[in-house]
Scaffold this motif. Structure first.
Motif, PDB file in Angstrom:
ATOM      1  N   ARG A 286       0.838  -1.204   0.000  1.00 34.75           N
ATOM      2  CA  ARG A 286       0.000   0.000   0.000  1.00 34.75           C
ATOM      3  C   ARG A 286       0.873   1.255   0.000  1.00 34.75           C
ATOM      4  NH1 ARG A 286      -2.516  -3.666   3.329  1.00 34.75           N
ATOM      5  NH2 ARG A 286      -4.613  -4.269   2.643  1.00 34.75           N
TER       6      ARG A 286
ATOM      7  N   TYR B 249       3.682   4.637  12.151  1.00 38.21           N
ATOM      8  CA  TYR B 249       3.847   3.268  12.651  1.00 38.21           C
ATOM      9  C   TYR B 249       4.857   3.247  13.792  1.00 38.21           C
ATOM     10  CZ  TYR B 249       5.730  -1.432  12.989  1.00 38.21           C
ATOM     11  OH  TYR B 249       6.175  -2.638  13.470  1.00 38.21           O
TER      12      TYR B 249
ATOM     13  N   LEU C  59       4.183  -9.783   5.487  1.00 37.58           N
ATOM     14  CA  LEU C  59       4.232  -8.370   5.102  1.00 37.58           C
ATOM     15  C   LEU C  59       5.584  -7.757   5.462  1.00 37.58           C
ATOM     16  CD1 LEU C  59       2.933  -5.816   3.998  1.00 37.58           C
ATOM     17  CD2 LEU C  59       1.853  -5.456   6.237  1.00 37.58           C
TER      18      LEU C  59
ATOM     19  N   LEU D 277      -0.024   4.044   9.699  1.00 36.92           N
ATOM     20  CA  LEU D 277      -1.222   3.229   9.891  1.00 36.92           C
ATOM     21  C   LEU D 277      -2.432   4.082   9.544  1.00 36.92           C
ATOM     22  CD1 LEU D 277      -0.412   1.333  13.200  1.00 36.92           C
ATOM     23  CD2 LEU D 277      -0.750   0.318  10.933  1.00 36.92           C
TER      24      LEU D 277
ATOM     25  N   HIS E  16      -6.600   3.521   8.587  1.00 34.07           N
ATOM     26  CA  HIS E  16      -7.707   2.561   8.552  1.00 34.07           C
ATOM     27  C   HIS E  16      -7.212   1.144   8.867  1.00 34.07           C
ATOM     28  CE1 HIS E  16     -10.410   5.654   7.253  1.00 34.07           C
ATOM     29  NE2 HIS E  16      -9.757   5.856   6.114  1.00 34.07           N
ATOM     30  N   LYS E  17      -6.323   1.059   9.866  1.00 33.77           N
ATOM     31  CA  LYS E  17      -5.802  -0.204  10.387  1.00 33.77           C
ATOM     32  C   LYS E  17      -4.948  -0.969   9.380  1.00 33.77           C
ATOM     33  CE  LYS E  17      -9.626  -0.794  13.655  1.00 33.77           C
ATOM     34  NZ  LYS E  17     -10.716  -1.671  14.131  1.00 33.77           N
ATOM     35  N   GLU E  18      -4.483  -0.291   8.353  1.00 35.48           N
ATOM     36  CA  GLU E  18      -3.615  -0.919   7.369  1.00 35.48           C
ATOM     37  C   GLU E  18      -2.300  -0.149   7.276  1.00 35.48           C
ATOM     38  OE1 GLU E  18      -6.760  -2.974   4.291  1.00 35.48           O
ATOM     39  OE2 GLU E  18      -6.272  -0.857   3.981  1.00 35.48           O
TER      40      GLU E  18
ATOM     41  N   TRP F 140       0.779   1.557   5.452  1.00 38.23           N
ATOM     42  CA  TRP F 140       1.064   2.252   4.198  1.00 38.23           C
ATOM     43  C   TRP F 140       2.523   2.704   4.189  1.00 38.23           C
ATOM     44  CZ3 TRP F 140      -2.671   3.589   0.330  1.00 38.23           C
ATOM     45  CH2 TRP F 140      -3.958   3.102   0.604  1.00 38.23           C
TER      46      TRP F 140
END
Length: 265
Positions: free
Chosen positions: A69, A114, A125, A150, A152-154, A156
């Motif tokens: 991402r 992060y 990952l 981080l 939306h809990k993903e 990047w």
């Protein structure tokens, strides 16, 4: 059959300088464009000039091709009159030096940096990101400066401007393409990178010479202006040779990463 469709980046016009991001030496800024979105604007007039923008395109679009991402990258056009009302002299000089085509990343509003002490990354990952940064010789993914958000809990990935440091001098770059990335020992995700061999096999099959050429064709000719090359095409071919050679010799940097991981206490 391999997809040879040309990649494209959108072009936006910068309409409003919102606020500087005083991180590092490049002085990026949050800016608004004529499509109504906010972007993190990377300036061609900053210290490392076009080279940092070239690294952003190559690093960001390779990461995207590998399924990681990355915020959307766009070309951002800056008008000559844009900086005239800016009261900060340093920023005004930067804006004047950056008239024309710059690069911007879609601003991830509400994203948080992060923190490895708070969030654990999945081993697959982590291995994918470590492999990417070894390929790009990206020294800027350490615990001190993770360059990951981080949102939306993903997870990047941002800021690949310090990658491909060979192109700041172009000395022995053919040999550098085959060398391990020794700075991987400081990579923030190395402790979780359990799947490097598996990732190496998959990513090598994705990053074919056609894919690399499609990404390199995104770089504007006007940014490829090194005196040591006879043309922008020759410089683009040098980037292609470096990346394709590095991918072909990926076992070298994978082994270095595996050894560095084993050496962690």
């Amino acid at each position: 059959m391999e997809n040879n469709q040309a990649l494209q980046l959108r072009t936006v016009n910068v309409t409003r300088y919102v606020t500087p991001l005083r991180e590092g030496g490049s002085m990026p800024a949050i800016a608004e464009a004529d499509d109504g979105f906010l972007y993190v604007l990377k300036f061609r007039g900053a210290g490392q000039g076009h080279k940092a923008l070239i690294s952003e395109i190559i690093g960001g679009e390779i990461a995207r091709k590998l399924g990681l991402r990355v915020p959307e990258l766009v070309f951002a056009r800056l008008d000559e009159a844009f900086g005239r009302t800016e009261p900060d002299e340093e920023i005004q000089d930067l804006l004047k030096a950056s008239v024309g085509l710059n690069l911007a990343l879609h601003y991830l509003s509400g994203a948080i940096t992060y923190d490895p002490m708070v969030t654990q990354v999945d081993p697959l990952l982590a291995s994918q990101i470590v492999w990417l940064d070894c390929l790009l010789t990206n020294m800027d993914r350490t615990a001190r400066n993770t360059n990951m958000l981080l949102w939306h809990k993903e997870l990047w990935l941002i800021d690949h401007g310090a990658s491909l440091y060979f192109h700041h001098s172009w000395q022995n770059w053919e040999e550098q393409a085959k060398r391990p990335f020794v700075l991987v020992k400081d990579h923030v995700l190395l402790p979780q990178a359990e799947n490097l061999a598996e990732v190496n096999q998959i990513f090598r099959s994705i990053l074919t010479p056609v894919v690399i050429n499609n990404i390199l064709n995104l770089i504007p000719d006007e940014w490829l202006n090194e005196d040591i090359f006879i043309s922008s095409g020759a410089q683009r071919e040098a980037y292609a040779l470096f990346l394709n050679t590095r991918i072909a010799h990926s076992a070298v940097f994978v082994k270095e990463a595996q050894n560095a991981k084993e050496a962690l206490v």
